[in-house]
Design an enzyme around this catalytic site. Structure first.
Site, PDB file in Angstrom:
ATOM      1  N   GLU A  62       0.841  -1.202   0.000  1.00  0.00           N
ATOM      2  CA  GLU A  62       0.000   0.000   0.000  1.00  0.00           C
ATOM      3  C   GLU A  62       0.871   1.246   0.000  1.00  0.00           C
ATOM      4  O   GLU A  62       1.740   1.412   0.870  1.00  0.00           O
ATOM      5  CB  GLU A  62      -0.948   0.020   1.194  1.00  0.00           C
ATOM      6  CG  GLU A  62      -1.894   1.212   1.146  1.00  0.00           C
ATOM      7  CD  GLU A  62      -3.117   1.079   2.038  1.00  0.00           C
ATOM      8  OE1 GLU A  62      -3.813   2.093   2.239  1.00  0.00           O
ATOM      9  OE2 GLU A  62      -3.394  -0.048   2.526  1.00  0.00           O
ATOM     10  N   ASP A 119       9.634   6.919   1.628  1.00  0.00           N
ATOM     11  CA  ASP A 119       9.250   6.907   0.223  1.00  0.00           C
ATOM     12  C   ASP A 119       8.840   5.505  -0.222  1.00  0.00           C
ATOM     13  O   ASP A 119       9.647   4.570  -0.187  1.00  0.00           O
ATOM     14  CB  ASP A 119      10.427   7.419  -0.606  1.00  0.00           C
ATOM     15  CG  ASP A 119      10.112   7.568  -2.086  1.00  0.00           C
ATOM     16  OD1 ASP A 119       8.979   7.247  -2.493  1.00  0.00           O
ATOM     17  OD2 ASP A 119      10.995   8.008  -2.833  1.00  0.00           O
ATOM     18  N   ASP A 141      -2.528  12.259  -2.636  1.00  0.00           N
ATOM     19  CA  ASP A 141      -2.581  13.712  -2.745  1.00  0.00           C
ATOM     20  C   ASP A 141      -2.828  14.074  -4.208  1.00  0.00           C
ATOM     21  O   ASP A 141      -2.061  13.672  -5.085  1.00  0.00           O
ATOM     22  CB  ASP A 141      -1.262  14.317  -2.264  1.00  0.00           C
ATOM     23  CG  ASP A 141      -1.363  15.818  -2.025  1.00  0.00           C
ATOM     24  OD1 ASP A 141      -2.000  16.499  -2.850  1.00  0.00           O
ATOM     25  OD2 ASP A 141      -0.804  16.303  -1.037  1.00  0.00           O
ATOM     26  N   ASP A 177     -11.404  10.781  -4.373  1.00  0.00           N
ATOM     27  CA  ASP A 177     -12.615  11.589  -4.282  1.00  0.00           C
ATOM     28  C   ASP A 177     -12.385  12.945  -4.941  1.00  0.00           C
ATOM     29  O   ASP A 177     -13.162  13.878  -4.717  1.00  0.00           O
ATOM     30  CB  ASP A 177     -13.016  11.793  -2.812  1.00  0.00           C
ATOM     31  CG  ASP A 177     -11.957  12.555  -2.025  1.00  0.00           C
ATOM     32  OD1 ASP A 177     -12.249  13.659  -1.532  1.00  0.00           O
ATOM     33  OD2 ASP A 177     -10.831  12.057  -1.901  1.00  0.00           O
ATOM     34  N   THR A 216     -12.467   4.166   5.070  1.00  0.00           N
ATOM     35  CA  THR A 216     -11.598   4.781   6.069  1.00  0.00           C
ATOM     36  C   THR A 216     -12.229   6.078   6.568  1.00  0.00           C
ATOM     37  O   THR A 216     -13.180   6.596   5.982  1.00  0.00           O
ATOM     38  CB  THR A 216     -10.213   5.089   5.480  1.00  0.00           C
ATOM     39  OG1 THR A 216     -10.358   6.070   4.438  1.00  0.00           O
ATOM     40  CG2 THR A 216      -9.577   3.823   4.909  1.00  0.00           C
ATOM     41  N   ARG A 217     -11.659   6.631   7.638  1.00  0.00           N
ATOM     42  CA  ARG A 217     -12.163   7.901   8.158  1.00  0.00           C
ATOM     43  C   ARG A 217     -11.984   9.016   7.123  1.00  0.00           C
ATOM     44  O   ARG A 217     -12.832   9.911   7.014  1.00  0.00           O
ATOM     45  CB  ARG A 217     -11.430   8.262   9.452  1.00  0.00           C
ATOM     46  CG  ARG A 217     -11.906   7.461  10.658  1.00  0.00           C
ATOM     47  CD  ARG A 217     -11.139   7.831  11.893  1.00  0.00           C
ATOM     48  NE  ARG A 217      -9.726   7.484  11.756  1.00  0.00           N
ATOM     49  CZ  ARG A 217      -8.800   7.836  12.647  1.00  0.00           C
ATOM     50  NH1 ARG A 217      -9.124   8.568  13.695  1.00  0.00           N
ATOM     51  NH2 ARG A 217      -7.541   7.462  12.475  1.00  0.00           N
ATOM     52  N   TYR A 218     -10.906   8.953   6.366  1.00  0.00           N
ATOM     53  CA  TYR A 218     -10.690   9.968   5.339  1.00  0.00           C
ATOM     54  C   TYR A 218     -11.798   9.907   4.298  1.00  0.00           C
ATOM     55  O   TYR A 218     -12.366  10.925   3.908  1.00  0.00           O
ATOM     56  CB  TYR A 218      -9.333   9.772   4.662  1.00  0.00           C
ATOM     57  CG  TYR A 218      -9.095  10.763   3.541  1.00  0.00           C
ATOM     58  CD1 TYR A 218      -8.489  11.991   3.792  1.00  0.00           C
ATOM     59  CD2 TYR A 218      -9.511  10.489   2.234  1.00  0.00           C
ATOM     60  CE1 TYR A 218      -8.297  12.916   2.779  1.00  0.00           C
ATOM     61  CE2 TYR A 218      -9.332  11.406   1.223  1.00  0.00           C
ATOM     62  CZ  TYR A 218      -8.719  12.613   1.496  1.00  0.00           C
ATOM     63  OH  TYR A 218      -8.548  13.529   0.489  1.00  0.00           O
TER      64      TYR A 218
END
Length: 246
Positions: A62, A119, A141, A177, A216-218
């Site tokens: 991941e 990284d 991001d 999103d 997830t919370r995000y």
């Protein structure tokens, strides 16, 4: 001619974004000091299931795991698989360690996770070609400004690397999103149809979260606080474009 320099994360060799946020709580700092060294990906050498877990097993990777909720869910669901997560943000690493440690006694510690604080591409480069069963890039991001597009993980260089590291039939999962990133990612993946099959037959296949893909919370905040639509993409590594044939 373009006003922006060419490149992508595989060539610019630089991490962007925050490395640390608010001070860690005492318990989180203790986990960073004690648990992280025990489950950290070694700094050198090949990154294999045998080296990390002592046995050959399906390997998951991941990129940018945030707080580690997805990684912990998947690892707990698949205890015989091995999971590697990479995250440069220390606070996210600390939160992931809390999940690995058992969420303060809520469940047993998770034993099949290894973490790299740094990284992701550095570790991914050391994984043998064709070794991964799953690769995840969830809500990266978006770097929405055009001049920052080269910072996006969804670019030709990284996608070529993903293809090399996945075994034929292995799965690449991508979620976002952000509408700008969505369009950019789809444009990139149209250039990689020789390497990946998009596992979608109807719009529902990328508008509804697949089974085994936890919220997830995000993601919950993006949907419920900001009112964003969330998209889920699954790509299968083509068997007729295996790493040794490229």
């Amino acid at each position: 001619m373009t006003a922006y320099k060419s490149g992508d994360p595989t060539t610019i060799n630089r991490l962007y974004g925050r490395a640390k946020g608010k001070p860690l709580r005492a318990g989180q700092q203790a986990l960073v000091d004690t648990l992280l060294p025990q489950i950290a990906v070694p700094a050198e050498g090949p990154v294999t299931a045998q080296a990390l877990f002592g046995s050959d097993r399906p390997l998951h990777f991941e990129i940018g795991f945030g707080g580690g909720e997805h990684m912990a869910f998947r690892a707990d669901m698949l205890p015989d698989h091995g999971f590697i997560g990479a995250e440069p943000f220390l606070n996210g690493v600390a939160q992931a360690l809390t999940h690995v440690d058992g969420d303060n006694g809520a469940h047993l510690p998770i034993r099949n996770i290894r973490i790299h604080h740094g990284d992701a591409l550095e570790v991914l480069a050391r994984i043998p070609d064709g070794a991964l069963s799953f690769l995840y890039l969830l809500h990266p991001d978006p770097w929405p400004k055009a001049r920052h597009a080269k910072r996006r993980m969804m670019n030709d260089g990284p996608v070529d690397l993903f293809a090399r590291k996945l075994k034929p039939g292995g799965e690449f999962r991508f979620g976002t999103d952000h509408a700008i990133y969505l369009r950019h990612a789809l444009m990139v993946m149209t250039r990689h149809t020789h390497q990946f099959d998009w596992l979608a037959e109807t719009p529902r296949d990328f508008q509804v979260r697949p089974g085994g893909w936890p919220e997830t919370r995000y993601e919950s905040k993006a949907r419920n606080v900001y009112g964003h639509e969330v998209w889920y993409f699954r790509y299968r590594r083509r068997a007729d474009s295996a790493p040794d044939s490229q």
